[in-house]
Design a protein around this motif. Structure first.
Motif, PDB file in Angstrom:
ATOM      1  N   ASN A   5       0.825  -1.209   0.000  1.00 48.97           N
ATOM      2  CA  ASN A   5       0.000   0.000   0.000  1.00 48.97           C
ATOM      3  C   ASN A   5       0.860   1.260   0.000  1.00 48.97           C
ATOM      4  N   TYR A   6       1.964   1.213   0.737  1.00 45.89           N
ATOM      5  CA  TYR A   6       2.839   2.391   0.813  1.00 45.89           C
ATOM      6  C   TYR A   6       3.349   2.778  -0.567  1.00 45.89           C
ATOM      7  N   LEU A   7       3.887   1.807  -1.313  1.00 46.74           N
ATOM      8  CA  LEU A   7       4.423   2.091  -2.639  1.00 46.74           C
ATOM      9  C   LEU A   7       3.314   2.517  -3.589  1.00 46.74           C
ATOM     10  N   GLU A   8       2.190   1.818  -3.551  1.00 49.27           N
ATOM     11  CA  GLU A   8       1.077   2.143  -4.444  1.00 49.27           C
ATOM     12  C   GLU A   8       0.610   3.582  -4.241  1.00 49.27           C
ATOM     13  N   ARG A   9       0.386   3.957  -2.984  1.00 48.09           N
ATOM     14  CA  ARG A   9      -0.148   5.289  -2.701  1.00 48.09           C
ATOM     15  C   ARG A   9       0.861   6.375  -3.031  1.00 48.09           C
ATOM     16  N   ALA A 102       7.801  -3.539  -1.365  1.00 56.00           N
ATOM     17  CA  ALA A 102       7.303  -4.690  -2.131  1.00 56.00           C
ATOM     18  C   ALA A 102       7.589  -5.967  -1.366  1.00 56.00           C
ATOM     19  N   TYR A 103       6.807  -7.001  -1.670  1.00 57.89           N
ATOM     20  CA  TYR A 103       7.003  -8.299  -1.033  1.00 57.89           C
ATOM     21  C   TYR A 103       6.704  -9.385  -2.058  1.00 57.89           C
ATOM     22  N   GLY A 104       7.281 -10.560  -1.821  1.00 55.26           N
ATOM     23  CA  GLY A 104       7.051 -11.657  -2.756  1.00 55.26           C
ATOM     24  C   GLY A 104       7.276 -12.999  -2.092  1.00 55.26           C
ATOM     25  N   LYS A 105       6.590 -14.019  -2.601  1.00 50.40           N
ATOM     26  CA  LYS A 105       6.726 -15.370  -2.066  1.00 50.40           C
ATOM     27  C   LYS A 105       7.910 -16.068  -2.720  1.00 50.40           C
ATOM     28  N   LEU A 106       8.667 -16.785  -1.906  1.00 48.16           N
ATOM     29  CA  LEU A 106       9.781 -17.551  -2.441  1.00 48.16           C
ATOM     30  C   LEU A 106       9.253 -18.688  -3.323  1.00 48.16           C
ATOM     31  N   THR A 107       9.999 -19.024  -4.359  1.00 48.40           N
ATOM     32  CA  THR A 107       9.593 -20.145  -5.208  1.00 48.40           C
ATOM     33  C   THR A 107       9.658 -21.460  -4.441  1.00 48.40           C
ATOM     34  N   GLU A 108      10.570 -21.535  -3.459  1.00 48.70           N
ATOM     35  CA  GLU A 108      10.648 -22.690  -2.556  1.00 48.70           C
ATOM     36  C   GLU A 108      10.847 -22.168  -1.138  1.00 48.70           C
ATOM     37  N   ASP A 109      10.112 -22.729  -0.181  1.00 47.39           N
ATOM     38  CA  ASP A 109      10.291 -22.325   1.214  1.00 47.39           C
ATOM     39  C   ASP A 109      11.733 -22.578   1.649  1.00 47.39           C
ATOM     40  N   LEU A 110      12.216 -21.723   2.544  1.00 47.19           N
ATOM     41  CA  LEU A 110      13.602 -21.816   3.008  1.00 47.19           C
ATOM     42  C   LEU A 110      13.617 -22.092   4.510  1.00 47.19           C
ATOM     43  N   GLU A 111      13.942 -23.320   4.884  1.00 46.26           N
ATOM     44  CA  GLU A 111      14.060 -23.662   6.296  1.00 46.26           C
ATOM     45  C   GLU A 111      15.451 -23.276   6.787  1.00 46.26           C
ATOM     46  N   ILE A 112      15.511 -22.425   7.802  1.00 42.58           N
ATOM     47  CA  ILE A 112      16.805 -21.983   8.330  1.00 42.58           C
ATOM     48  C   ILE A 112      17.176 -22.897   9.497  1.00 42.58           C
ATOM     49  N   ARG A 113      18.141 -23.773   9.267  1.00 44.68           N
ATOM     50  CA  ARG A 113      18.589 -24.720  10.293  1.00 44.68           C
ATOM     51  C   ARG A 113      19.763 -24.122  11.075  1.00 44.68           C
ATOM     52  N   GLY A 192      -7.627  -5.137  -2.414  1.00 45.66           N
ATOM     53  CA  GLY A 192      -6.524  -4.656  -1.589  1.00 45.66           C
ATOM     54  C   GLY A 192      -5.626  -3.660  -2.282  1.00 45.66           C
ATOM     55  N   GLN A 193      -5.823  -3.455  -3.587  1.00 47.15           N
ATOM     56  CA  GLN A 193      -5.023  -2.478  -4.311  1.00 47.15           C
ATOM     57  C   GLN A 193      -5.470  -1.060  -3.998  1.00 47.15           C
ATOM     58  N   SER A 194      -4.507  -0.146  -4.036  1.00 44.11           N
ATOM     59  CA  SER A 194      -4.833   1.273  -3.911  1.00 44.11           C
ATOM     60  C   SER A 194      -5.201   1.809  -5.288  1.00 44.11           C
ATOM     61  N   VAL A 195      -6.302   2.549  -5.349  1.00 43.45           N
ATOM     62  CA  VAL A 195      -6.850   3.019  -6.620  1.00 43.45           C
ATOM     63  C   VAL A 195      -7.160   4.510  -6.514  1.00 43.45           C
ATOM     64  N   ILE A 196      -6.940   5.234  -7.612  1.00 47.10           N
ATOM     65  CA  ILE A 196      -7.405   6.613  -7.704  1.00 47.10           C
ATOM     66  C   ILE A 196      -8.369   6.727  -8.878  1.00 47.10           C
ATOM     67  N   LYS A 197      -9.280   7.694  -8.776  1.00 43.16           N
ATOM     68  CA  LYS A 197     -10.291   7.912  -9.808  1.00 43.16           C
ATOM     69  C   LYS A 197     -10.319   9.393 -10.172  1.00 43.16           C
TER      70      LYS A 197
END
Length: 258
Positions: A5-9, A102-113, A192-197
């Protein structure tokens, strides 16, 4: 990756004449849960963990998509004990707190051992700009991650024959002129997107001569020259002949970024 939302606005507010001041540098963080549009996910927390500086290359087009990616290898500190499973990453303007861009999902989960140090190789973190933004403004948006601020603009609606990104030409003819647009403050829509009209009714002058074929509606960042911001393909063209006056009612134009 998805814009918060921060970047969009902040981006949309440039269409209201408000400058978007880019952060000098940005940082990547590791998240156990999705940060979502608010940037409020559960961040990894182990002894020595901190977000890492990330430098992106210049925006470039490949297979019709404009994107940036990390130029260098990114190394997180090693953990002495298991630290959970990372499912998302977020790009923020501060090492602590601040605003997530911005945020994004990893293509594969990363378990930190235990005794492991998370690593991203060059090119593994990619940020894309899609949708109806022009090529020029997709690059401007992505260059926020490279520390390049955006000035506020004075948006105007224009009529084109073919897309300006593909060599299209703006209509011409007696009495033709771009129309100034006033935008409402950004609001969140059902996705959930920020929109202007547009908050004003947009009336083009009535043609006194034929203007040509209108098949693309374009938001430009200036009254006369400037660059295209948004480009909309109308699907079918309409010959604008003498006496036909295009209009757009209040709220007819809705803009968001992806």
């Amino acid at each position: 990756m998805y814009a918060t939302n921060y970047l969009e606005r902040a981006f949309l507010n440039t269409l209201k004449g408000i400058q978007f001041t880019a952060p000098a540098v940005v940082y990547v963080g590791l998240y156990i849960t999705s940060p979502s549009e608010t940037g409020a996910g559960v961040e990894v927390n182990y002894n020595g963990y901190e977000r890492q500086l990330v430098r992106f290359n210049s925006p470039a087009e490949k297979d019709g998509v404009i994107s940036i990616s990390n130029e260098e290898q990114i190394n997180f500190p090693q953990t002495e004990s298991p630290a959970g499973t990372v499912t998302y990453i977020g790009i923020s303007d501060s090492k602590l707190g601040g605003n997530m861009l911005a945020y994004g999902k990893l293509t594969e989960d990363l378990e930190i051992r235990a005794q492991e140090a998370p690593v991203f190789m060059p090119g593994e973190i990619k940020v894309y700009s899609t949708g109806n933004l022009s090529t020029a403004y997709k690059k401007k948006l992505l260059n926020i991650f490279n520390g390049r601020s955006m000035n506020g603009v004075s948006p105007h609606l224009a009529l084109f024959n073919n897309s300006p990104d593909k060599g299209g030409s703006e209509l011409i003819g007696d009495n033709y002129s771009r129309v100034p647009i006033e935008f409402s403050a950004p609001e969140e829509n059902e996705t959930g997107q920020s929109v202007i009209k547009n908050s004003n009714k947009l009336n083009f002058n009535r043609p006194t001569t034929d203007w040509g074929m209108w098949d693309h509606t374009v938001v430009m960042d200036d009254l006369k020259l400037g660059e295209a911001i948004w480009i909309y393909d109308r699907g079918t063209g309409k010959e604008l002949k003498k006496g036909y006056m295009p209009i757009a009612n209040i709220g007819a134009l809705k803009f968001a970024i992806n």
